[in-house]
Structure formats: structure tokens, C-alpha cells
Design a protein around this motif. Structure first.
Motif, PDB file in Angstrom:
ATOM      1  N   SER A   1     -49.295  32.960 -41.328  1.00 45.32           N
ATOM      2  CA  SER A   1     -50.246  33.915 -40.609  1.00 45.32           C
ATOM      3  C   SER A   1     -51.135  33.128 -39.917  1.00 45.32           C
ATOM      4  O   SER A   1     -51.764  32.427 -40.431  1.00 45.32           O
ATOM      5  N   LEU A   2     -51.291  33.524 -38.465  1.00 46.95           N
ATOM      6  CA  LEU A   2     -52.360  32.623 -37.956  1.00 46.95           C
ATOM      7  C   LEU A   2     -53.452  33.655 -37.197  1.00 46.95           C
ATOM      8  O   LEU A   2     -52.826  34.661 -36.937  1.00 46.95           O
ATOM      9  N   THR A   3     -54.412  33.369 -36.783  1.00 49.68           N
ATOM     10  CA  THR A   3     -55.341  34.176 -36.315  1.00 49.68           C
ATOM     11  C   THR A   3     -55.033  33.934 -34.770  1.00 49.68           C
ATOM     12  O   THR A   3     -55.117  32.681 -34.384  1.00 49.68           O
ATOM     13  N   ALA A   4     -55.013  34.827 -33.851  1.00 47.06           N
ATOM     14  CA  ALA A   4     -54.725  34.747 -32.338  1.00 47.06           C
ATOM     15  C   ALA A   4     -55.978  34.964 -31.711  1.00 47.06           C
ATOM     16  O   ALA A   4     -56.874  36.013 -31.930  1.00 47.06           O
ATOM     17  N   LEU A   5     -56.606  34.101 -30.882  1.00 45.85           N
ATOM     18  CA  LEU A   5     -57.614  34.350 -30.078  1.00 45.85           C
ATOM     19  C   LEU A   5     -57.216  34.837 -28.488  1.00 45.85           C
ATOM     20  O   LEU A   5     -56.594  34.131 -28.001  1.00 45.85           O
ATOM     21  N   GLU A   6     -57.252  36.186 -28.246  1.00 47.14           N
ATOM     22  CA  GLU A   6     -56.802  36.575 -27.025  1.00 47.14           C
ATOM     23  C   GLU A   6     -57.713  36.236 -25.884  1.00 47.14           C
ATOM     24  O   GLU A   6     -58.803  37.134 -25.812  1.00 47.14           O
ATOM     25  N   LEU A   7     -57.592  35.600 -25.219  1.00 50.17           N
ATOM     26  CA  LEU A   7     -58.297  35.334 -24.040  1.00 50.17           C
ATOM     27  C   LEU A   7     -58.286  35.890 -22.912  1.00 50.17           C
ATOM     28  O   LEU A   7     -57.000  36.041 -22.185  1.00 50.17           O
ATOM     29  N   ALA A   8     -59.350  36.672 -22.180  1.00 48.88           N
ATOM     30  CA  ALA A   8     -59.417  37.434 -21.379  1.00 48.88           C
ATOM     31  C   ALA A   8     -59.580  36.639 -19.978  1.00 48.88           C
ATOM     32  O   ALA A   8     -59.071  36.844 -19.094  1.00 48.88           O
TER      33      ALA A   8
END
Length: 258
Positions: free
Chosen positions: A21-28
Motif C-alpha cells: 500500500s502506497l500513498t499517492a500524491l495527486e499532482l494538479a
């Protein structure tokens, strides 16, 4: 044969599939100053959660100019804050090329943008229509739900328990410093003192149920609240936590969430 020779006969390593399980950083978009300021604020809210955390940079919803996407600067900012970027997901070919130049692993996108839209309903065609018989209805065939993982022992500090397909049911306390994750719902029949992450594959309907909310962090489909925020409502009481309009809502178990 000596022990050293026997050791040399064994392979130095093996490759095995695993689920992490990884944390995703959703880049805008990427602006160096704005990015670091936002990152500092997130770390201030949950310093223990972000310390030495591996993250995935998601470009699935990136709207900024590709020319401003400087992965070397982004990596430098993350490293200064003890955050480790392990890969980039999604993006177009130019963006993926920039990631490869920065020596970052490139993963396929989530696929949401690539899925064909549902066809509009129109006159039935094909063999079922021509013969006058009803077409098979997939919804009428019940699918077997993913089995729940049941844990009867306390989840101790430093332990991680993961249900990669269905619900996670814990018949004991989750101690501080422990982490429980599930693709579906999480049920804790005892105090929840560690971190609970439900809907880790994006299932926004997932919920967290516990007999006593004392958690360090609760997350549903990537949306999270830390202990400081959780104490505002339902602290040390039986609650359920669900996602509503991109916000986590805490409701006593003896009352409907509405």
C-alpha cells in the motif's frame, strides 16, 4: 562440500510478487514554492505519518504545463522533508520521459481516463434481439463477494495487517503505532488506537467501524483525518466513519449517518 560452496550454489535472490500500500500524491500542477508550502502544511498536520514515507506521484489529474514539471526540484523538496518518491503514475509520454530522466520508476496510469464511456442505449441488435430472446443480465447473477480477513489477536505497535481484496475484521484492540488496511471496510471490535486505512484501492463507499475511536489517523480512499481532527467528534466512543462529499464524517454507531 564446505558451507561457503553450498551457499554459492543457492541463488542470491528470488523475485516474488507482493502487494504494498502506497500513498499517492495527486499532482494538479507544479510550482516549487507552492508545492513546498503545501507539503509543509500536510507534514505539520501529521508529522509521524509523513516521516520517511514512500509516496507515488500521480499525474492522472495533472493540469499544469509539462514544461513546468521539474522532477529534480520535486524530488529535492521531498527529500528535504524525509519523503521518498518511489515512482510516477500516469501522465503523457513527455511527462513520463521527464520522470525517466530523473531516474524515477514509471508506472501505468490508473486507467480511469482510458476507459471507454458507456454506450448510449438504443435499439437492441445482435443474436439475442434477432431471436426475440432476452439477453443475459449480468446483474441477475450474484457475484461471490471477496472474503473478509478476520484477526482475533491484538494488532500491536509496529505491526501491519492488510486485507487486499475485502473487509478486515479485528476482534481485538489495534494498538498505537499499528496499521490496518483493507480494500473494503474495517471493523474493529475494540479500541482503534493506530492507523486505519479503508478503501485503499479507491473504494469510496468503504467505512471504518470501531468500538472506541482513539486513532492516530483514519483514511478512506485516500482522504484522511489525523488524531487532532478526530477528537472533535466521537472520540473514545463507538463510531462509524465514512466519506461524504470528499470529507470524512464521524457518526455514533447508535445513530444513522443520514
Amino acid at each position: 562440500m564446505t558451507d561457503a560452496l553450498q551457499a554459492n550454489d543457492r541463488p542470491a535472490f528470488q523475485l516474488k510478487g507482493t502487494t504494498v500500500s502506497l500513498t499517492a500524491l495527486e499532482l494538479a500542477y507544479f510550482d516549487e514554492e507552492s508545492f513546498e508550502a503545501a507539503l509543509r502544511e500536510k507534514i505539520r498536520q501529521a508529522p509521524g505519518f509523513f516521516r520517511n514515507i514512500p509516496i507515488l506521484i500521480s499525474l492522472d489529474h495533472y493540469q499544469g504545463p509539462t514544461a513546468e514539471l521539474d522532477f529534480f526540484k520535486l524530488l529535492g523538496i521531498c527529500r528535504r522533508h524525509d519523503i521518498h518518491v518511489v515512482g510516477v503514475r500516469g501522465g503523457d509520454e513527455d511527462q513520463r520521459r521527464l520522470a525517466r530522466h530523473a531516474a524515477i520508476a514509471v508506472l501505468p496510469g490508473s486507467g480511469q481516463n482510458d476507459r471507454p464511456s458507456s454506450p448510449e442505449k438504443g435499439p437492441e441488435t445482435g443474436p439475442a434481439a434477432e431471436s426475440g430472446t432476452d439477453a443475459p443480465n449480468a446483474e441477475s447473477t450474484p457475484a461471490n463477494p471477496a472474503p473478509a480477513r478476520i484477526v482475533s489477536q491484538p494488532v500491536r505497535s509496529g505491526q501491519q495487517v492488510y486485507a487486499p481484496e475485502g473487509d478486515l475484521i479485528i476482534l481485538a484492540p489495534v494498538q498505537a503505532g499499528a496499521e490496518v488496511l483493507a480494500a473494503g471496510n474495517i471493523h474493529v471490535y475494540g479500541p482503534l488506537r493506530g492507523r486505519a486505512l479503508a478503501g485503499v484501492h479507491g473504494q469510496e463507499e468503504a467505512r471504518v467501524f470501531c468500538q472506541s475511536l482513539e486513532a492516530e489517523l483514519v483514511s478512506i480512499a485516500g482522504h484522511y483525518k489525523i488524531s487532532e481532527d478526530l477528537q472533535e467528534r466521537g472520540w473514545k466512543a463507538p463510531v462509524q466513519i465514512q466519506l461524504r462529499d470528499d470529507l470524512l464524517v464521524v457518526t455514533p454507531l447508535d445513530r444513522s449517518p443520514g
